[in-house]
Motif scaffolding. Sequence first.
Motif, PDB file in Angstrom:
ATOM      1  N   GLY A   1       0.028  -1.470   5.846  1.00 46.19           N
ATOM      2  CA  GLY A   1      -0.646  -2.086   5.019  1.00 46.19           C
ATOM      3  C   GLY A   1      -1.484  -3.313   5.699  1.00 46.19           C
ATOM      4  O   GLY A   1      -2.628  -3.695   4.712  1.00 46.19           O
TER       5      GLY A   1
ATOM      6  N   TYR B   1      -4.412  -5.138   2.785  1.00 47.34           N
ATOM      7  CA  TYR B   1      -3.681  -5.712   1.528  1.00 47.34           C
ATOM      8  C   TYR B   1      -3.659  -7.220   1.933  1.00 47.34           C
ATOM      9  O   TYR B   1      -3.790  -7.787   2.883  1.00 47.34           O
ATOM     10  CB  TYR B   1      -2.265  -5.243   1.465  1.00 47.34           C
ATOM     11  CG  TYR B   1      -2.137  -3.873   0.993  1.00 47.34           C
ATOM     12  CD1 TYR B   1      -2.706  -3.580  -0.032  1.00 47.34           C
ATOM     13  CD2 TYR B   1      -1.286  -2.921   1.749  1.00 47.34           C
ATOM     14  CE1 TYR B   1      -2.533  -2.308  -0.745  1.00 47.34           C
ATOM     15  CE2 TYR B   1      -1.186  -1.719   1.034  1.00 47.34           C
ATOM     16  CZ  TYR B   1      -1.728  -1.290  -0.305  1.00 47.34           C
ATOM     17  OH  TYR B   1      -1.609  -0.253  -0.873  1.00 47.34           O
TER      18      TYR B   1
ATOM     19  N   ASP C   1       0.421  -9.174  -1.177  1.00 42.81           N
ATOM     20  CA  ASP C   1       0.565  -7.822  -1.530  1.00 42.81           C
ATOM     21  C   ASP C   1       1.511  -7.328  -0.039  1.00 42.81           C
ATOM     22  O   ASP C   1       2.624  -6.501  -0.092  1.00 42.81           O
ATOM     23  CB  ASP C   1      -0.487  -7.026  -1.201  1.00 42.81           C
ATOM     24  CG  ASP C   1      -1.560  -7.167  -2.582  1.00 42.81           C
ATOM     25  OD1 ASP C   1      -0.782  -7.484  -3.592  1.00 42.81           O
ATOM     26  OD2 ASP C   1      -2.675  -6.731  -2.586  1.00 42.81           O
TER      27      ASP C   1
END
Length: 365
Positions: A148, A153, A157
């Motif tokens: 991620g 992100y 998130d």
Amino acid sequence: MRLVSVNQLQAGMRLGKKIYNDEGLILLAEGAELTTPIINRLAKMDIGYIYIEDALTDDVIISGMLQDETRNQALKVIRNQFQDMTGASTITKGFYHLDKKFSKIMDYILDDMSSQVDPMIMLLDMHTADNYLYVHSLNVCLYTLVLGIAHGYSKNDLKVIGLGSLLHDIGKTQIPVKIVQKPGMLSDEEFRHMQAHTEIGYRILKEEPNIPLLAAHCALQHHERIDGSGYPRGLTGPQIHEYAKWLGVADSYDAMTSNRIYKKAMLPHQAVEALYVGSGTLYEQKQLELFRDRVAIYPLGLTVKLSTGESGVVVKIDPSTPHRPIVRVLTGAEGETVTPFEYDLSKALSVVISDVADQGEPIQQ
């Protein structure tokens, strides 16, 4: 420090990195001398690989992805919560304390990981195979967060996908223990019971007022595959949330690289190759490409064979070229001992890693 198979251990060697039990407690500390009874015990506990002290590679330092305190707190929270829920009617009862403890530990995990430059998926701390669920939950969380972060992100998130990955298997607390811990292949009926953990996990998490609904969908969809062959709903590519796709890759990788009661762990390069078999059918190709670029497929301390016929140990990994590490050569092409020297495979392009050394061979120290 060297990474070696338990099959290679010899009495008198010293442990280079802690070994933990499933509760996050230290089973053996660094520097512990390995006696024959200890080696036999490690083999019986299904620990496949450990780090040992080694004069030829004493400058190789293996760092964890988390601080010890964060790691131990996370495992404690997972263990306590999952044990409380095992066998309880959680779906009707509701566990509204989940959000406070798991949300707080996720903040600590994100703080630790944000302090690292270009975090990578590394071979994590060695554990016994008992109660694999707790360690697996934390490992998958860390791997998913690495992906991620690399994907770009936001922190919000990352917290959502982090909670979803940390709790993705919470539904297994409602599956009979004899099925979850069965030391062998499940029957068709048992497998149907096991598959239910995804929907059970979703129902548990969606009732938590401060657990994001997307985290619940991670639990529901992490076994879906883009060709529709997954479960529980047989969703195809566009129907599966992006978070669940990342989580599916991380979950599969950790399952492959972890020792289980019924199977030995793969080394990272073997697991990556296995994942690539599913490129474009089980997993998104672009996600696998990013995963490949963020995983240390040849872990620090691993003994490898080179295309030159020489053998050596991986001593440094550049995050920009993780598949082309620096290898310290210890053995010549004819098997003779040589004065150690290093190949930087990101520059010595004519030299490649041709194989991982036989993990049953005696090692040179």
